[in-house]
Design a protein around this motif. Structure first.
Motif, PDB file in Angstrom:
ATOM      1  N   HIS A 169       0.812  -1.222   0.000  1.00 25.09           N
ATOM      2  CA  HIS A 169       0.000   0.000   0.000  1.00 25.09           C
ATOM      3  C   HIS A 169       0.841   1.266   0.000  1.00 25.09           C
ATOM      4  CE1 HIS A 169      -4.057  -1.786   0.775  1.00 25.09           C
ATOM      5  NE2 HIS A 169      -3.282  -2.819   1.043  1.00 25.09           N
ATOM      6  N   ARG A 279      -4.022  11.216   8.702  1.00 24.86           N
ATOM      7  CA  ARG A 279      -3.427  10.620   9.883  1.00 24.86           C
ATOM      8  C   ARG A 279      -2.266  11.533  10.240  1.00 24.86           C
ATOM      9  NH1 ARG A 279      -0.218   6.992   9.904  1.00 24.86           N
ATOM     10  NH2 ARG A 279      -0.173   6.592   7.658  1.00 24.86           N
ATOM     11  N   LYS A 284       2.894  13.219   5.664  1.00 23.79           N
ATOM     12  CA  LYS A 284       1.711  13.851   5.073  1.00 23.79           C
ATOM     13  C   LYS A 284       1.889  15.343   4.775  1.00 23.79           C
ATOM     14  CE  LYS A 284      -0.842  10.060   5.305  1.00 23.79           C
ATOM     15  NZ  LYS A 284      -1.270   9.339   4.088  1.00 23.79           N
ATOM     16  N   THR A 314      -5.728  12.734  12.816  1.00 21.95           N
ATOM     17  CA  THR A 314      -5.911  11.660  13.790  1.00 21.95           C
ATOM     18  C   THR A 314      -4.559  11.228  14.309  1.00 21.95           C
ATOM     19  OG1 THR A 314      -7.428  10.860  12.133  1.00 21.95           O
ATOM     20  CG2 THR A 314      -7.182   9.500  14.105  1.00 21.95           C
ATOM     21  N   VAL A 354      -8.866  14.385  15.988  1.00 23.60           N
ATOM     22  CA  VAL A 354      -9.960  13.415  16.150  1.00 23.60           C
ATOM     23  C   VAL A 354      -9.987  12.441  14.982  1.00 23.60           C
ATOM     24  CG1 VAL A 354     -11.675  14.660  17.538  1.00 23.60           C
ATOM     25  CG2 VAL A 354     -11.510  15.121  15.079  1.00 23.60           C
ATOM     26  N   LEU A 356     -12.812  10.823  12.701  1.00 24.07           N
ATOM     27  CA  LEU A 356     -14.211  11.143  12.432  1.00 24.07           C
ATOM     28  C   LEU A 356     -14.930  10.000  11.726  1.00 24.07           C
ATOM     29  CD1 LEU A 356     -13.569  14.740  11.045  1.00 24.07           C
ATOM     30  CD2 LEU A 356     -14.394  14.134  13.329  1.00 24.07           C
ATOM     31  N   MET A 361     -16.790  13.075   7.759  1.00 26.60           N
ATOM     32  CA  MET A 361     -15.783  13.304   6.717  1.00 26.60           C
ATOM     33  C   MET A 361     -16.467  13.840   5.457  1.00 26.60           C
ATOM     34  SD  MET A 361     -12.729  12.179   7.724  1.00 26.60           S
ATOM     35  CE  MET A 361     -11.813  11.420   6.419  1.00 26.60           C
ATOM     36  N   ASP A 378       3.551   9.647  -0.644  1.00 27.58           N
ATOM     37  CA  ASP A 378       2.374   8.880  -0.239  1.00 27.58           C
ATOM     38  C   ASP A 378       2.140   7.797  -1.286  1.00 27.58           C
ATOM     39  OD1 ASP A 378       0.092   8.260   1.258  1.00 27.58           O
ATOM     40  OD2 ASP A 378      -0.573  10.345   1.371  1.00 27.58           O
ATOM     41  N   MET A 380      -0.640   6.211  -2.258  1.00 30.12           N
ATOM     42  CA  MET A 380      -1.720   6.696  -3.107  1.00 30.12           C
ATOM     43  C   MET A 380      -2.261   8.010  -2.548  1.00 30.12           C
ATOM     44  SD  MET A 380      -3.658   6.608  -5.674  1.00 30.12           S
ATOM     45  CE  MET A 380      -2.881   5.181  -6.402  1.00 30.12           C
ATOM     46  N   ASN A 381      -2.904   7.936  -1.402  1.00 28.75           N
ATOM     47  CA  ASN A 381      -3.663   8.998  -0.719  1.00 28.75           C
ATOM     48  C   ASN A 381      -5.129   8.949  -1.133  1.00 28.75           C
ATOM     49  OD1 ASN A 381      -4.973  11.697  -0.106  1.00 28.75           O
ATOM     50  ND2 ASN A 381      -3.117  11.682   1.126  1.00 28.75           N
ATOM     51  N   LEU A 382      -5.916   8.380  -0.255  1.00 29.60           N
ATOM     52  CA  LEU A 382      -7.341   8.181  -0.527  1.00 29.60           C
ATOM     53  C   LEU A 382      -8.167   9.419  -0.223  1.00 29.60           C
ATOM     54  CD1 LEU A 382      -7.750   4.533   0.793  1.00 29.60           C
ATOM     55  CD2 LEU A 382      -7.372   5.320  -1.538  1.00 29.60           C
ATOM     56  N   GLU A 386     -11.488  10.789  -2.073  1.00 28.29           N
ATOM     57  CA  GLU A 386     -12.765  10.932  -1.358  1.00 28.29           C
ATOM     58  C   GLU A 386     -13.345  12.335  -1.565  1.00 28.29           C
ATOM     59  OE1 GLU A 386     -11.464   7.761   2.148  1.00 28.29           O
ATOM     60  OE2 GLU A 386     -11.641   9.868   2.654  1.00 28.29           O
TER      61      GLU A 386
HETATM   62  P1  ADQ Z   1      -2.866   6.123   4.936  1.00 30.62           P
HETATM   63  O1  ADQ Z   1      -1.454   6.559   5.083  1.00 30.62           O
HETATM   64  O2  ADQ Z   1      -3.601   5.914   6.174  1.00 30.62           O
HETATM   65  O3  ADQ Z   1      -2.959   4.809   4.015  1.00 30.62           O
HETATM   66  P2  ADQ Z   1      -4.819   7.520   3.077  1.00 30.62           P
HETATM   67  O4  ADQ Z   1      -4.699   6.880   1.761  1.00 30.62           O
HETATM   68  O5  ADQ Z   1      -5.057   8.984   2.972  1.00 30.62           O
HETATM   69  O6  ADQ Z   1      -3.556   7.308   4.033  1.00 30.62           O
HETATM   70  O7  ADQ Z   1      -6.024   6.860   3.827  1.00 30.62           O
HETATM   71  C1  ADQ Z   1      -6.505   7.391   4.984  1.00 30.62           C
HETATM   72  C2  ADQ Z   1      -7.933   6.903   5.221  1.00 30.62           C
HETATM   73  O8  ADQ Z   1      -8.228   7.238   6.563  1.00 30.62           O
HETATM   74  C3  ADQ Z   1      -8.927   7.607   4.326  1.00 30.62           C
HETATM   75  O9  ADQ Z   1      -9.933   6.725   3.939  1.00 30.62           O
HETATM   76  C4  ADQ Z   1      -9.479   8.710   5.219  1.00 30.62           C
HETATM   77  O10 ADQ Z   1     -10.836   9.001   4.998  1.00 30.62           O
HETATM   78  C5  ADQ Z   1      -9.290   8.149   6.602  1.00 30.62           C
HETATM   79  N1  ADQ Z   1      -8.986   9.234   7.554  1.00 30.62           N
HETATM   80  C6  ADQ Z   1      -7.951  10.100   7.538  1.00 30.62           C
HETATM   81  N2  ADQ Z   1      -8.038  10.971   8.561  1.00 30.62           N
HETATM   82  C7  ADQ Z   1      -9.144  10.648   9.226  1.00 30.62           C
HETATM   83  C8  ADQ Z   1      -9.809  11.171  10.391  1.00 30.62           C
HETATM   84  N3  ADQ Z   1      -9.324  12.220  11.053  1.00 30.62           N
HETATM   85  N4  ADQ Z   1     -10.942  10.559  10.793  1.00 30.62           N
HETATM   86  C9  ADQ Z   1     -11.435   9.511  10.115  1.00 30.62           C
HETATM   87  N5  ADQ Z   1     -10.879   8.981   9.033  1.00 30.62           N
HETATM   88  C10 ADQ Z   1      -9.748   9.541   8.594  1.00 30.62           C
HETATM   89  C11 ADQ Z   1      -2.017   3.916   3.395  1.00 30.62           C
HETATM   90  C12 ADQ Z   1      -0.979   4.573   2.491  1.00 30.62           C
HETATM   91  C13 ADQ Z   1      -1.691   5.401   1.424  1.00 30.62           C
HETATM   92  C14 ADQ Z   1      -2.680   4.541   0.650  1.00 30.62           C
HETATM   93  C15 ADQ Z   1      -3.567   3.764   1.591  1.00 30.62           C
HETATM   94  C16 ADQ Z   1      -4.422   2.747   0.855  1.00 30.62           C
HETATM   95  O11 ADQ Z   1      -0.086   5.386   3.236  1.00 30.62           O
HETATM   96  O12 ADQ Z   1      -0.752   5.977   0.529  1.00 30.62           O
HETATM   97  O13 ADQ Z   1      -3.483   5.365  -0.173  1.00 30.62           O
HETATM   98  O14 ADQ Z   1      -2.809   3.059   2.564  1.00 30.62           O
HETATM   99  O15 ADQ Z   1      -3.651   1.877   0.095  1.00 30.62           O
END
Ligand code: ADQ
Length: 467
Positions: A169, A279, A284, A314, A354, A356, A361, A378, A380-382, A386
């Motif tokens: 990932h 996160r 980030k 978070t 927090v 959420l 979100m 990163d 990907m960065n979801l 979103e």
């Molecule tokens: P992450 O490093 O965790 O994932 P990301 O791809 O942005 O990063 O995913 C974060 C997920 O957590 C998103 O679905 C987002 O909605 C959720 N999230 C973030 N902050 C939040 C908050 N405060 N409250 C609730 N939900 C929150 C790792 C890799 C990425 C890759 C993903 C998936 O680092 O590059 O995109 O895996 O493969």
């Protein structure tokens, strides 16, 4: 179903990931219960896992042996026990203080400790054994992420009958960086236990192929590795995505739209809302984006009446030192900016630690005019995807780091280099000033991309390629 699968090797599909998709929660009366923890990968695989006899192998999130009640999840869960010390050495240590920084361009300095490596081997062996014990003859096993890179080879040794896939990932670094790792060859050999090794981007797959050729000495051609025993391993990109339709559907509900209005009014109805959601992680780029924003306010390009920055972060991995240091730095920056530039009832930065729910979100994505996603690196960065999925009105602007995997697909974002503060300031201002027509032109194109490539397609592409 859950119980029988745990005892017999009958699962035709086995997912192996560091974490099980459940969390232990303590209720108000002090009793302990379990709750599903939804995530993109879980929702993509759930229909598949329900249709087939399937199992999910992972760590339940608490140390030691635990019993997970069957009603905690619709999926069949196989918990892997990890001791407190192993958690420190395998997870906080090797996974998050060695591999994580090494794989993210050395944004922080990786630490190499032999006892962490030993714990990584032990825990990987345990995950492999758990998968081997539930997989039916000829089953498909899908191993996830950097915590478990030795599992494919260990599992193949135990169960040559299995079809094994691995997906990383996070980024896979270029040879020049990866080669620092004292155990580089073992990691490459661990991954080569899989039939298919998936990455977020083609460049990562190419890095892996080159390393296998140069460091392990196997013959390679394009995305194939030819092993001496005749086996062929494929390395290919499978860019991950989100449940785009699900996010859009949620964003379109009246309740979310009302909540978005409420958020804007709570912020004092500024002309424009900037948003960051991450996160709390040093990869980030939260610090440079807040710094760029605060300079725009300080030099008068924006005023606190015109613009507010909402940053939701978070806390994560708080026992790893680098994370604590970064948290303190951001706290100091936010305090200074709000103290120097805020007015009564008008903070320049609204900063929240927090986690959420999905609904909140979606409401934030709806409330935000400018989404700022500026990782130094990163996979990907979801979050960026979103945001795009929730902008069904084609309005809003995405400021996105070139170093996020998502930048390869979301070309119409306002792309930035997070190391270049002036460049970021300029792009944030351009995004701020973009007219609705310009916003729509960009957003429409990005929305098409995200709608066409969702997480279900990602999962089926990977599993089809695994065969
Ligand atoms: P992450 O490093 O965790 O994932 P990301 O791809 O942005 O990063 O995913 C974060 C997920 O957590 C998103 O679905 C987002 O909605 C959720 N999230 C973030 N902050 C939040 C908050 N405060 N409250 C609730 N939900 C929150 C790792 C890799 C990425 C890759 C993903 C998936 O680092 O590059 O995109 O895996 O493969």
């Amino acid at each position: 179903m859950a119980r029988s699968l745990r005892r017999r090797a009958t699962a035709k599909l086995v997912v192996v990931a560091n974490r099980l998709p459940v969390d232990q929660v303590t209720l108000a009366d002090g009793s302990v219960t379990w709750r599903p923890s939804p995530g993109g990968v879980v929702s993509a695989l759930e229909p598949l896992m329900r249709a087939e006899a399937a199992a999910w192998v992972g760590w339940p999130g608490v140390s030691g042996e635990v019993e997970i009640p069957e009603d905690a999840s619709d999926l069949s869960l196989v918990p892997v026990a990890i001791t407190e010390t192993e958690h420190e050495e395998y997870y906080e240590g090797f996974a998050n203080a060695t591999l994580w920084p090494l794989y993210h361009d050395l944004v922080a300095k990786p630490e190499f400790h032999r006892e962490w490596w030993d714990a990584y081997i032990d825990v990987n062996q345990r995950f492999a054994a758990a998968a081997a014990s539930v997989a039916a003859r000829g089953a498909t096993v899908w191993v996830h992420d950097y915590q478990l890179q030795l599992v494919p080879a260990i599992l193949r040794e135990m169960r040559p009958d299995l079809r094994i896939g691995f997906f990383l990932h996070i980024p896979f670094p270029p040879a020049e960086l990866f080669s620092q790792l004292p155990w580089r060859r073992q990691i490459l050999e661990g991954l080569l236990g899989a039939d298919l090794v998936g990455f977020q981007l083609p460049g990562a797959a190419a890095n892996f192929i080159r390393l296998v050729r140069d460091r392990v000495g196997h013959k390679t051609q394009r995305e194939s590795v030819f092993l001496p025993d005749g086996r062929v391993v494929t390395a290919r990109a499978f860019p991950i995505s989100i449940d785009a339709a699900g996010f859009e559907e949620l964003a379109r509900t009246v309740a979310i739209e009302e909540r978005a209005e409420q958020i804007r009014s709570d912020l004092g109805n500024p002309a424009k809302v900037f948003l960051g959601v991450d996160r709390l992680d040093y990869t980030k780029g939260i610090y440079p984006r807040l710094r760029a924003f605060s300079e725009l306010i300080a030099d008068g390009s924006l005023s606190v009446e015109d613009a507010v920055f909402v940053q939701v972060a978070t806390p994560s991995r708080e026992r790893v030192e680098e994370y604590r240091t970064m948290r303190d730095e951001i706290n100091r920056l936010v305090g200074r900016v709000n103290g120097d530039l805020g007015r009564i009832g008008r903070q320049a930065i609204s900063y929240l630690h927090v986690s959420l729910p999905r609904e909140e979100m979606a409401a934030l994505y709806r409330a935000a005019d400018i989404m700022v996603v500026t990782p130094y690196r990163d996979g990907m960065n979801l979050v960026s995807k979103e945001y795009v999925a929730c902008r069904y009105d084609d309005l809003g602007a995405l400021v996105l780091s070139e170093f996020a995997g998502a930048a390869a697909e979301l070309r119409q974002a306002f792309l930035v280099n997070p190391y270049d503060i002036n460049g970021m300031k300029a792009q944030m201002l351009t995004a701020y000033e973009a007219k609705p027509r310009e916003q729509a032109r960009r957003m429409r194109a990005m929305r098409r991309t995200v709608a066409e490539h969702d997480v279900t397609q990602w999962a089926s592409n990977f599993l089809d390629a695994l065969g």
